[in-house]
Scaffold this active site. Structure first.
Site, short mmCIF file in Angstrom:
data_model
loop_
_atom_site.label_atom_id
_atom_site.label_comp_id
_atom_site.label_asym_id
_atom_site.label_seq_id
_atom_site.Cartn_x
_atom_site.Cartn_y
_atom_site.Cartn_z
N ARG A 47 0.82 -1.21 0.00
CA ARG A 47 0.00 0.00 0.00
C ARG A 47 0.86 1.26 0.00
O ARG A 47 0.47 2.28 -0.56
CB ARG A 47 -0.93 0.01 1.22
CG ARG A 47 -2.09 -0.96 1.13
CD ARG A 47 -3.01 -0.82 2.32
NE ARG A 47 -2.31 -1.10 3.59
CZ ARG A 47 -2.87 -0.96 4.79
NH1 ARG A 47 -4.10 -0.49 4.89
NH2 ARG A 47 -2.18 -1.26 5.88
N LYS A 206 -9.66 -18.98 14.25
CA LYS A 206 -8.80 -20.16 14.19
C LYS A 206 -9.56 -21.42 14.57
O LYS A 206 -9.36 -22.48 13.98
CB LYS A 206 -7.60 -19.96 15.12
CG LYS A 206 -6.70 -18.80 14.69
CD LYS A 206 -5.68 -18.46 15.76
CE LYS A 206 -4.80 -17.29 15.34
NZ LYS A 206 -3.85 -16.88 16.40
#
Length: 433
Positions: A47, A206
């Site tokens: 970015r 997760k």
């Protein structure tokens, strides 16, 4: 050995991405020998192109990740951007252009893993994501490959290093939650905004990924019951120590006894000091797996950080590159069981409940009757009186036998309505016995 290099696009170059690039450069010869062909970093999408990135050729830097993937010569993409977008679009773009993907994006995989797996399968490409769960610990590949012939019944683990560091400091030093969080922030273990960690969102993502792999069924982030740890107090740790326990934020995934459903949950829990997970200190992760044939297995190691996570990414890169050379793909999604995910109310476990009650005769009998009316059996009770400055109050600690979470919730609501109960100080599950 093939001499034409496999070209890699690196999407993201933060803490993990920069480590991936460094290892690819410094270990280039070893990687070539292990794979059977050179791997070449062909482009790095970022970015902020003006940022100095030591060891990376500035000519490789681009802000147009889509154009990098559409270049026509990329074999493998490594996605370490994180978040949902633009990562999702970039991964699907990679598949559309014949590029296999290595990702560390737990949030995206927990939310849209099924769709991404379907896109990879349709394109005949790989989607690997060992780094999405538990950092450097080899966990996903053992679950979906090494234990593929076994039946996994339970997975319980510490999968967030920040929360484990905080709870470990509270346990070992007697610090309060905020004090331990401040130390974790100062040491770089906690983000400036620790919400994703301490409220359990990171661990829940997760947990969704692990449950899907372990039980061969689709489990989304929304299916995972989640409680954070911000209400855990020094008093909870004192009670845990009296029981021979400590407190951990656990991800717990279970197959029902009849095999017809699964549960997935993240919450703080007391576990006995004799359990292997109780000794996991500081920012380390550990996952305890119970399977029919293999029995009990434990995976332990650093669960976060640039170098540990990059290690898992590079392991996936080697595997995917080998598959590319063999014109094959590794294992994809296995969701053949299509088991439903049961609600938290169906979970059966033990509970530790701390009540502030009026210190007068008959209170214990009233509380015990309330538990009995809701089908929750009491194992032990401890009562301790203390002056409150006006009248007298007592602290009443109840530890139950195993009961359904729905029954416990009903009990607590009924207790709150008793005139003799001044407040429910804490409720905590007891696991790992």
């Amino acid at each position: 050995m093939r001499t034409r290099p496999l070209k890699v696009a690196l999407l993201g170059c933060g803490v993990v991405g920069s480590e991936v690039a460094r290892i690819m450069t410094t270990h280039a010869d070893d990687l070539t020998q292990r794979i059977g062909a050179p791997v070449e970093l062909a482009g790095v999408a970022v970015r902020r192109p003006s940022k100095v990135r030591e060891g990376i050729d500035p000519a490789l830097i681009t802000t147009d990740a889509t154009a990098l993937l559409k270049r026509g010569d990329i074999d493998i993409a490594i996605e370490v951007i994180g978040g949902i977008e633009p990562a999702r679009t970039l991964i699907t773009t990679a598949f559309e252009h014949g590029i296999s993907v290595v990702s560390a994006n737990k949030a995206l995989l927990a939310q849209d893993g099924a769709a991404l797996h379907a896109a990879a399968e349709q394109a005949g490409l790989d989607l690997y994501y060992e780094a999405a769960v538990a950092g450097a610990i080899p966990l996903i590949r053992p679950l979906r490959e090494s234990l593929a012939g076994d039946k996994i019944n339970r997975v319980m683990g510490i999968v967030n290093g920040t929360t484990n560091f905080i709870l470990d400091k509270m346990d070992s030093t007697g610090a309060g939650y905020q004090e331990a969080l401040d130390e974790a922030t100062a040491l770089g273990y906690a983000e400036a905004d620790p919400t994703a960690d301490v409220d359990g969102y990171d661990a829940a993502a997760k947990a969704a990924i692990l449950a899907g792999i372990a039980f061969h069924t689709r489990v989304r982030l929304d299916d995972v019951y989640r409680e954070g740890m911000t209400e855990v107090s020094a008093a909870d740790f004192a009670s845990a120590k009296r029981m021979g326990c400590t407190i951990k934020l656990l991800a717990i995934l279970e197959r029902a006894a009849d095999g017809e459903s699964v549960t997935a949950r993240v919450h703080p829990a007391m576990i006995p000091l004799s359990h292997p997970l109780a000794s996991v200190r500081e920012a380390y992760n550990a996952v305890f797996v119970e399977a029919d044939a293999a029995g009990r297995l434990m995976f332990y190691g650093p669960g976060a950080g640039g170098a540990p996570t990059a290690s898992a990414v590079l392991g996936d890169l080697v595997a995917v590159a080998r598959n590319k050379l063999a014109e094959a793909t590794g294992p994809g999604e296995s969701a053949y069981t299509q088991l439903p995910v049961s609600p938290m109310g169906d979970v059966v476990t033990r509970y530790h409940i701390s009540l502030d009650v009026a210190d007068k005769p008959g209170v214990l009998a009233q509380v015990a009757t309330t538990f009995a009316e809701h089908g929750v059996s009491i194992d032990t009770v401890r009562q301790q009186g203390r002056p409150d400055g006006v009248g007298k109050e007592a602290s009443l600690v109840v530890v139950t036998h195993r009961a359904a979470d729905a029954a416990l919730s009903g009990t607590v609501e009924a207790l709150r309505k008793l005139d003799t109960v001044r407040g429910v100080a804490s409720i905590m599950r007891v696991e790992g016995e």
